[in-house]
Design a protein around this motif. Sequence first.
Motif, PDB file in Angstrom:
ATOM      1  N   THR A  58     -15.380 -38.800 -11.363  1.00 57.80           N
ATOM      2  CA  THR A  58     -14.584 -37.454 -11.366  1.00 57.80           C
ATOM      3  C   THR A  58     -14.754 -36.929  -9.714  1.00 57.80           C
ATOM      4  O   THR A  58     -13.602 -36.297  -9.559  1.00 57.80           O
ATOM      5  N   ASN A  62     -11.070 -35.966  -7.805  1.00 56.58           N
ATOM      6  CA  ASN A  62     -10.914 -34.834  -7.338  1.00 56.58           C
ATOM      7  C   ASN A  62     -10.457 -35.157  -5.861  1.00 56.58           C
ATOM      8  O   ASN A  62      -9.563 -34.441  -5.343  1.00 56.58           O
ATOM      9  N   ARG A  65      -6.995 -36.181  -5.515  1.00 56.22           N
ATOM     10  CA  ARG A  65      -6.034 -35.321  -5.673  1.00 56.22           C
ATOM     11  C   ARG A  65      -5.896 -34.491  -4.607  1.00 56.22           C
ATOM     12  O   ARG A  65      -4.981 -33.785  -4.101  1.00 56.22           O
ATOM     13  N   HIS A  66      -7.044 -33.896  -3.888  1.00 51.23           N
ATOM     14  CA  HIS A  66      -7.028 -32.927  -3.072  1.00 51.23           C
ATOM     15  C   HIS A  66      -6.254 -33.540  -1.713  1.00 51.23           C
ATOM     16  O   HIS A  66      -5.498 -33.189  -0.927  1.00 51.23           O
ATOM     17  N   GLN A  71      -4.007 -29.816  -7.012  1.00 49.25           N
ATOM     18  CA  GLN A  71      -5.390 -29.261  -7.224  1.00 49.25           C
ATOM     19  C   GLN A  71      -6.254 -30.325  -8.149  1.00 49.25           C
ATOM     20  O   GLN A  71      -5.841 -31.176  -8.774  1.00 49.25           O
ATOM     21  N   LEU A  73      -9.552 -31.368 -10.493  1.00 47.19           N
ATOM     22  CA  LEU A  73      -9.998 -31.058 -11.765  1.00 47.19           C
ATOM     23  C   LEU A  73     -10.993 -29.712 -11.669  1.00 47.19           C
ATOM     24  O   LEU A  73     -11.822 -29.582 -10.699  1.00 47.19           O
ATOM     25  N   ARG A  74     -10.671 -28.622 -12.842  1.00 50.72           N
ATOM     26  CA  ARG A  74     -11.360 -27.490 -12.407  1.00 50.72           C
ATOM     27  C   ARG A  74     -12.886 -27.566 -13.108  1.00 50.72           C
ATOM     28  O   ARG A  74     -13.657 -27.113 -12.844  1.00 50.72           O
ATOM     29  N   THR A  75     -12.724 -28.638 -13.911  1.00 51.65           N
ATOM     30  CA  THR A  75     -14.186 -28.678 -14.777  1.00 51.65           C
ATOM     31  C   THR A  75     -14.338 -30.350 -14.817  1.00 51.65           C
ATOM     32  O   THR A  75     -13.530 -31.107 -14.027  1.00 51.65           O
ATOM     33  N   ASP A  79     -13.735 -32.263 -20.203  1.00 52.47           N
ATOM     34  CA  ASP A  79     -13.185 -30.872 -20.459  1.00 52.47           C
ATOM     35  C   ASP A  79     -11.772 -30.970 -20.007  1.00 52.47           C
ATOM     36  O   ASP A  79     -11.043 -30.072 -20.638  1.00 52.47           O
ATOM     37  N   THR A  80     -11.165 -31.520 -18.957  1.00 48.52           N
ATOM     38  CA  THR A  80      -9.862 -31.650 -18.268  1.00 48.52           C
ATOM     39  C   THR A  80      -8.986 -32.301 -19.427  1.00 48.52           C
ATOM     40  O   THR A  80      -7.831 -31.728 -19.828  1.00 48.52           O
TER      41      THR A  80
END
Length: 126
Positions: A58, A62, A65-66, A71, A73-75, A79-80
């Motif tokens: 994860t 993240n 992606r950044h 953006q 993963l928010r969670t 969960d995503t």
Amino acid sequence: MVFRVLAEATMTVHFAFLVYVVAGGFLAWRWPWAIWPHLVLAGWGFSTIVFGFDCPLTHLENWARHEAGEQGLRTGFIDTYLTGVVYPERYTTLLQMLAGLVVLVSWAGFLVRRRRPAPARVTAPN
């Protein structure tokens, strides 16, 4: 572009990891050495749910992606991509218990198969 590919590859590996955590014990029925990596990875998967440990996959997704200007993963991963997408959130606990049951069945089957004597080999007469 490279970071986007890395993020997508990480997501794919993460899905494969989840499948392996749930069903990988069945591979050990055919290849007994496969029980050891499955025990380790199933233990890790269990610890992320029970103790809330963060998964390095994860974090890698993240980060990628950044770096790609997206953006993250928010969670968490599940969960995503799964909860609320593949199954409703209200079934999360049930599905976790079912996944755990599948793992335990695969381990029990592995033990039964290991305790059973090997079939006698039939040799052709000369």
